[in-house]
Design a protein around this motif. Structure first.
Motif, PDB file in Angstrom:
ATOM      1  N   VAL A   1      -0.181   4.224   8.251  1.00 44.11           N
ATOM      2  CA  VAL A   1       0.056   3.629   6.926  1.00 44.11           C
ATOM      3  C   VAL A   1      -0.301   4.658   5.852  1.00 44.11           C
ATOM      4  CG1 VAL A   1      -0.721   1.861   5.289  1.00 44.11           C
ATOM      5  CG2 VAL A   1      -0.292   1.247   7.680  1.00 44.11           C
ATOM      6  N   ASN A   2      -1.413   5.336   6.071  1.00 46.27           N
ATOM      7  CA  ASN A   2      -1.863   6.348   5.122  1.00 46.27           C
ATOM      8  C   ASN A   2      -0.871   7.500   5.023  1.00 46.27           C
ATOM      9  OD1 ASN A   2      -3.906   6.691   3.345  1.00 46.27           O
ATOM     10  ND2 ASN A   2      -5.145   7.974   4.699  1.00 46.27           N
ATOM     11  N   ILE A   3      -0.329   7.900   6.161  1.00 40.95           N
ATOM     12  CA  ILE A   3       0.667   8.975   6.176  1.00 40.95           C
ATOM     13  C   ILE A   3       1.916   8.538   5.417  1.00 40.95           C
ATOM     14  CG2 ILE A   3       2.274  10.228   7.689  1.00 40.95           C
ATOM     15  CD1 ILE A   3      -0.094  10.268   9.740  1.00 40.95           C
ATOM     16  N   ALA A   4       2.345   7.299   5.670  1.00 38.89           N
ATOM     17  CA  ALA A   4       3.521   6.785   4.970  1.00 38.89           C
ATOM     18  C   ALA A   4       3.275   6.804   3.464  1.00 38.89           C
ATOM     19  CB  ALA A   4       3.842   5.365   5.446  1.00 38.89           C
ATOM     20  N   ARG A   5       2.060   6.373   3.068  1.00 41.86           N
ATOM     21  CA  ARG A   5       1.730   6.349   1.641  1.00 41.86           C
ATOM     22  C   ARG A   5       1.752   7.766   1.051  1.00 41.86           C
ATOM     23  NH1 ARG A   5      -1.522   3.263  -2.224  1.00 41.86           N
ATOM     24  NH2 ARG A   5      -2.724   4.739  -3.434  1.00 41.86           N
ATOM     25  N   GLY A   6       1.304   8.727   1.821  1.00 41.35           N
ATOM     26  CA  GLY A   6       1.270  10.109   1.339  1.00 41.35           C
ATOM     27  C   GLY A   6       2.644  10.762   1.285  1.00 41.35           C
ATOM     28  N   PHE A   7       3.478  10.435   2.263  1.00 40.14           N
ATOM     29  CA  PHE A   7       4.769  11.113   2.357  1.00 40.14           C
ATOM     30  C   PHE A   7       5.883  10.429   1.575  1.00 40.14           C
ATOM     31  CE2 PHE A   7       2.717  13.471   5.675  1.00 40.14           C
ATOM     32  CZ  PHE A   7       3.360  14.694   5.673  1.00 40.14           C
ATOM     33  N   ILE A   8       5.654   9.194   1.115  1.00 38.49           N
ATOM     34  CA  ILE A   8       6.736   8.470   0.453  1.00 38.49           C
ATOM     35  C   ILE A   8       7.048   9.046  -0.916  1.00 38.49           C
ATOM     36  CG2 ILE A   8       5.352   6.710  -0.754  1.00 38.49           C
ATOM     37  CD1 ILE A   8       7.529   4.693   0.314  1.00 38.49           C
ATOM     38  N   SER A   9       6.050   9.653  -1.529  1.00 33.70           N
ATOM     39  CA  SER A   9       6.229  10.122  -2.894  1.00 33.70           C
ATOM     40  C   SER A   9       7.103  11.373  -2.906  1.00 33.70           C
ATOM     41  CB  SER A   9       4.871  10.463  -3.491  1.00 33.70           C
ATOM     42  OG  SER A   9       4.347  11.555  -2.769  1.00 33.70           O
TER      43      SER A   9
ATOM     44  N   VAL B   1       0.850  -1.192   0.000  1.00 33.74           N
ATOM     45  CA  VAL B   1       0.000   0.000   0.000  1.00 33.74           C
ATOM     46  C   VAL B   1       0.888   1.246   0.000  1.00 33.74           C
ATOM     47  CG1 VAL B   1      -1.634   1.365   1.383  1.00 33.74           C
ATOM     48  CG2 VAL B   1      -1.972  -1.101   1.143  1.00 33.74           C
ATOM     49  N   VAL B   2       1.925   1.207   0.823  1.00 31.57           N
ATOM     50  CA  VAL B   2       2.819   2.360   0.949  1.00 31.57           C
ATOM     51  C   VAL B   2       3.723   2.505  -0.281  1.00 31.57           C
ATOM     52  CG1 VAL B   2       4.663   3.388   2.343  1.00 31.57           C
ATOM     53  CG2 VAL B   2       2.747   2.230   3.464  1.00 31.57           C
ATOM     54  N   ALA B   3       4.168   1.369  -0.830  1.00 30.19           N
ATOM     55  CA  ALA B   3       5.107   1.413  -1.959  1.00 30.19           C
ATOM     56  C   ALA B   3       4.433   1.803  -3.276  1.00 30.19           C
ATOM     57  CB  ALA B   3       5.799   0.054  -2.114  1.00 30.19           C
ATOM     58  N   GLU B   4       3.101   1.634  -3.342  1.00 34.33           N
ATOM     59  CA  GLU B   4       2.405   1.807  -4.625  1.00 34.33           C
ATOM     60  C   GLU B   4       2.664   3.142  -5.329  1.00 34.33           C
ATOM     61  OE1 GLU B   4      -1.821   0.245  -6.003  1.00 34.33           O
ATOM     62  OE2 GLU B   4      -2.005   2.213  -5.087  1.00 34.33           O
ATOM     63  N   PRO B   5       2.620   4.288  -4.601  1.00 33.97           N
ATOM     64  CA  PRO B   5       2.861   5.553  -5.318  1.00 33.97           C
ATOM     65  C   PRO B   5       4.247   5.603  -5.981  1.00 33.97           C
ATOM     66  CG  PRO B   5       1.957   5.986  -3.126  1.00 33.97           C
ATOM     67  CD  PRO B   5       2.256   4.518  -3.187  1.00 33.97           C
ATOM     68  N   LEU B   6       5.234   4.967  -5.360  1.00 37.43           N
ATOM     69  CA  LEU B   6       6.566   4.949  -5.965  1.00 37.43           C
ATOM     70  C   LEU B   6       6.576   4.080  -7.214  1.00 37.43           C
ATOM     71  CD1 LEU B   6       9.036   4.668  -2.929  1.00 37.43           C
ATOM     72  CD2 LEU B   6       8.474   6.681  -4.299  1.00 37.43           C
ATOM     73  N   LEU B   7       5.883   2.939  -7.137  1.00 39.05           N
ATOM     74  CA  LEU B   7       5.814   2.053  -8.302  1.00 39.05           C
ATOM     75  C   LEU B   7       5.157   2.786  -9.474  1.00 39.05           C
ATOM     76  CD1 LEU B   7       4.719  -1.320  -6.641  1.00 39.05           C
ATOM     77  CD2 LEU B   7       6.990  -0.695  -7.474  1.00 39.05           C
TER      78      LEU B   7
ATOM     79  N   VAL C   1       9.521   3.816  -9.927  1.00 41.24           N
ATOM     80  CA  VAL C   1      10.626   3.327  -9.092  1.00 41.24           C
ATOM     81  C   VAL C   1      10.599   1.787  -9.098  1.00 41.24           C
ATOM     82  CG1 VAL C   1      11.553   3.285  -6.723  1.00 41.24           C
ATOM     83  CG2 VAL C   1      10.538   5.385  -7.639  1.00 41.24           C
ATOM     84  N   ALA C   2      11.777   1.163  -9.106  1.00 47.17           N
ATOM     85  CA  ALA C   2      11.866  -0.293  -9.129  1.00 47.17           C
ATOM     86  C   ALA C   2      11.242  -0.879  -7.859  1.00 47.17           C
ATOM     87  CB  ALA C   2      13.318  -0.735  -9.246  1.00 47.17           C
ATOM     88  N   ARG C   3      10.653  -2.085  -7.982  1.00 48.09           N
ATOM     89  CA  ARG C   3       9.892  -2.692  -6.902  1.00 48.09           C
ATOM     90  C   ARG C   3      10.711  -2.856  -5.615  1.00 48.09           C
ATOM     91  NH1 ARG C   3       5.036  -5.448  -6.426  1.00 48.09           N
ATOM     92  NH2 ARG C   3       4.656  -4.918  -8.582  1.00 48.09           N
ATOM     93  N   ASP C   4      11.942  -3.349  -5.741  1.00 48.05           N
ATOM     94  CA  ASP C   4      12.759  -3.581  -4.542  1.00 48.05           C
ATOM     95  C   ASP C   4      13.049  -2.283  -3.804  1.00 48.05           C
ATOM     96  OD1 ASP C   4      12.736  -6.225  -5.031  1.00 48.05           O
ATOM     97  OD2 ASP C   4      14.785  -6.340  -5.827  1.00 48.05           O
ATOM     98  N   GLU C   5      13.397  -1.262  -4.576  1.00 51.62           N
ATOM     99  CA  GLU C   5      13.710   0.017  -3.956  1.00 51.62           C
ATOM    100  C   GLU C   5      12.453   0.611  -3.317  1.00 51.62           C
ATOM    101  OE1 GLU C   5      15.259   3.170  -6.480  1.00 51.62           O
ATOM    102  OE2 GLU C   5      14.978   4.556  -4.790  1.00 51.62           O
ATOM    103  N   ALA C   6      11.319   0.509  -4.023  1.00 54.04           N
ATOM    104  CA  ALA C   6      10.067   1.065  -3.513  1.00 54.04           C
ATOM    105  C   ALA C   6       9.695   0.402  -2.189  1.00 54.04           C
ATOM    106  CB  ALA C   6       8.954   0.872  -4.543  1.00 54.04           C
ATOM    107  N   ARG C   7       9.852  -0.944  -2.132  1.00 56.36           N
ATOM    108  CA  ARG C   7       9.482  -1.667  -0.911  1.00 56.36           C
ATOM    109  C   ARG C   7      10.470  -1.341   0.215  1.00 56.36           C
ATOM    110  NH1 ARG C   7       8.059  -7.346  -0.854  1.00 56.36           N
ATOM    111  NH2 ARG C   7       5.881  -6.976  -0.361  1.00 56.36           N
TER     112      ARG C   7
END
Lengths: 264, 232
Positions: free
Chosen positions: B161-169, B113-119, B123-129
């Motif tokens: 989790v939602n915050i992580a998803r928002g701030f990861i990008s 859920v958190v890695a999805e915006p990077l994907l 961004v490559a899957r391993d790095e995103a995760r």
């Protein structure tokens, strides 16, 4: 203000003024829209709203009384579906398009093995190496979460959810660019629906598929689609970004549909 | 300073067709700007239209008038009048939205859920995760939960989790709707740090926060939403 261009600026499918009348009854009136590669469009509305008639016209199974559908073939040329030759139509049905029926029995051959159901689409496009076909079929069964040990079983021995997943594998194995779905979660239990929706969502994302999904279930539209068209009495009455139409519905009928959802 | 968002005279009224077509005016004459690296906090009592303004900027609510110009890929685009594809494109590349509630997708692991915006940003899957895991760890989500779908988590965990998803990008504009609402002091401090880091990186933010202490720590400027009250 400049119109910023996206990754794919050439539409994949263009519908212009699509109309279907049965005598005095107009099942579908003057529907126009453009679908881009990778875009998922949901067509929502109640039974009798014309959404299934529209899907049949879009997928060249029903000739419109008026208007036309154009599709960008793999050579990049946008062609009127009504003017395609038989070989080109076959290419669309067998390779470049998928069609997921509500009832898997309509989209599968129930008496032959699951592996053959998937492999058949490959053979239709010229694959002839049995080992490769079987290997590809197995990997697709895995992708749709069907135990590979069941590859030689016929889908009539499968549960409803498994049949629907098999139908999806059969459709996607030829790497189509566009998939039509007619109430894909229709006859399934709620728990089975969630799994199927999740699977479809990730496959559509991974493969960059364009899809046109007919559904009366707004939750399906929300989870799968980018854009939504709301139909009533054969007309498109509201269209826009899916979350915008569902969270800020403008038309009375759309407000009624949205307000009719039972809270989870 | 680069203007990232320019709202001019935006207006919103709901028409409730099922209630006899009554008009529910929300806001009118909404006008403000946000520059890169700035955090603007919208203030006003509940019901003043703060969340509606964020939703209009995100394209989730339609505008009945005015313009919402957003710097997207170096050009100003008007979200209020843009084609759906352009709005989607802007959400992928420009505007992020951190809401109070996670709209959880069944069966998807918290880490994904958190890695999805990077994907989606390529961004490559391993790095995103890996980056998703680092951020979840920073927000005190224990590693044993990462592989589980967040729908089973507590409210506070879901919000993190939602915050992580928002701030990861690395999106240049972030909309924050009560990002600290149900967090404990330690996690609130983490969010304040994350916001400070985004400012450093030049991200423009528009936030709703009810906690005076948090507001004092993050706000560069406050916009009073009651001045946009729509005449009933």
């Amino acid at each position: 203000m400049v119109e910023v261009t996206g990754a794919s600026d050439q539409p994949l499918l263009v519908a212009e003024g699509l109309t279907k009348s049965y005598g005095r009854l107009a099942a579908c009136r003057d529907v126009s829209f453009v679908l881009y590669p990778g875009e998922v469009l949901a067509i929502v509305g109640e039974s009798g709203s014309g959404k299934s008639t529209l899907l049949q016209m879009l997928s060249a199974q029903l000739a419109p009384s008026g208007g036309r559908v154009s599709y960008r073939m793999r050579d990049g040329v946008l062609r009127d579906l009504a003017e395609l030759g038989e070989a080109e139509r076959r290419f669309l049905f067998r390779t470049d398009w998928g069609y997921v029926h509500q009832d898997p029995a309509q989209g599968l051959r129930m008496a032959v093995s699951a592996g053959a159901n998937v492999g058949e689409r490959l053979m239709a496009v010229g694959w002839n190496n049995y080992g490769r076909i079987r290997q590809t079929a197995s990997s697709w069964l895995e992708r749709v979460e069907i135990d590979v040990a069941r590859i030689d079983d016929a889908p009539r021995t499968y549960s409803g959810g498994m049949r629907q997943r098999l139908q999806i594998a059969r459709n996607l194995v030829t790497e189509p660019r566009l998939v039509f779905m007619d109430e894909p979660t229709g006859g399934l239990d709620v728990s089975v629906q969630a799994r199927l929706l999740d699977l479809m969502r990730s496959l559509v994302n991974e493969l960059g598929l364009a899809a046109i999904v007919v559904t009366h279930d707004l939750a399906v539209a929300r989870l799968l689609s980018h854009r939504v068209m709301v139909m009533k009495e054969g007309r498109v009455i509201e269209t826009g970004l899916t979350d915008q139409v569902l969270d800020d519905p403008r038309e009375p009928y759309t407000q009624l549909l949205v307000s009719s959802i039972l809270p989870a | 300073m680069t203007v990232m968002l320019n709202v001019e005279n935006a207006r919103k009224t709901f028409t409730m067709h099922l209630q006899g077509g009554i008009l529910l005016p929300v806001v009118q004459g909404v006008s403000f700007q946000v520059t890169a690296g700035e955090c603007v906090v919208l203030s006003g009592p509940s019901g003043a239209g703060k969340s509606s303004i964020l939703k209009m900027i995100f394209g989730n609510y339609r505008c009945d008038g005015g313009r919402i110009s957003v710097r997207h890929q170096g050009e100003m685009i008007d979200v209020a009048g843009a084609e759906p594809r352009l709005v989607l494109n802007a959400r992928r590349q420009t505007i992020g939205y951190v809401s109070q509630f996670l709209r959880a997708v069944p069966r998807v692991a918290a880490l994904d859920v958190v890695a999805e915006p990077l994907l989606m940003a390529g961004v490559a899957r391993d790095e995103a995760r890996a980056r998703a895991g680092a951020l979840l760890g920073r927000l005190n989500i224990p590693e044993r939960l990462w592989s589980l779908p967040p729908s089973t988590f507590s409210g506070g965990e879901q919000q993190r989790v939602n915050i992580a998803r928002g701030f990861i990008s690395e999106l240049p504009i972030l909309l924050l709707d009560e990002p600290t609402a149900s967090l404990d002091a330690a996690n609130r401090a983490v969010v304040v740090d994350l916001i400070a880091a985004k400012k450093q990186a030049g991200v423009a933010m528009i936030a709703i926060v009810h906690d005076d202490d948090i507001r004092a720590q993050i706000a560069d400027r406050t916009v009073d939403v009651t001045t946009f009250a729509a005449a009933a």
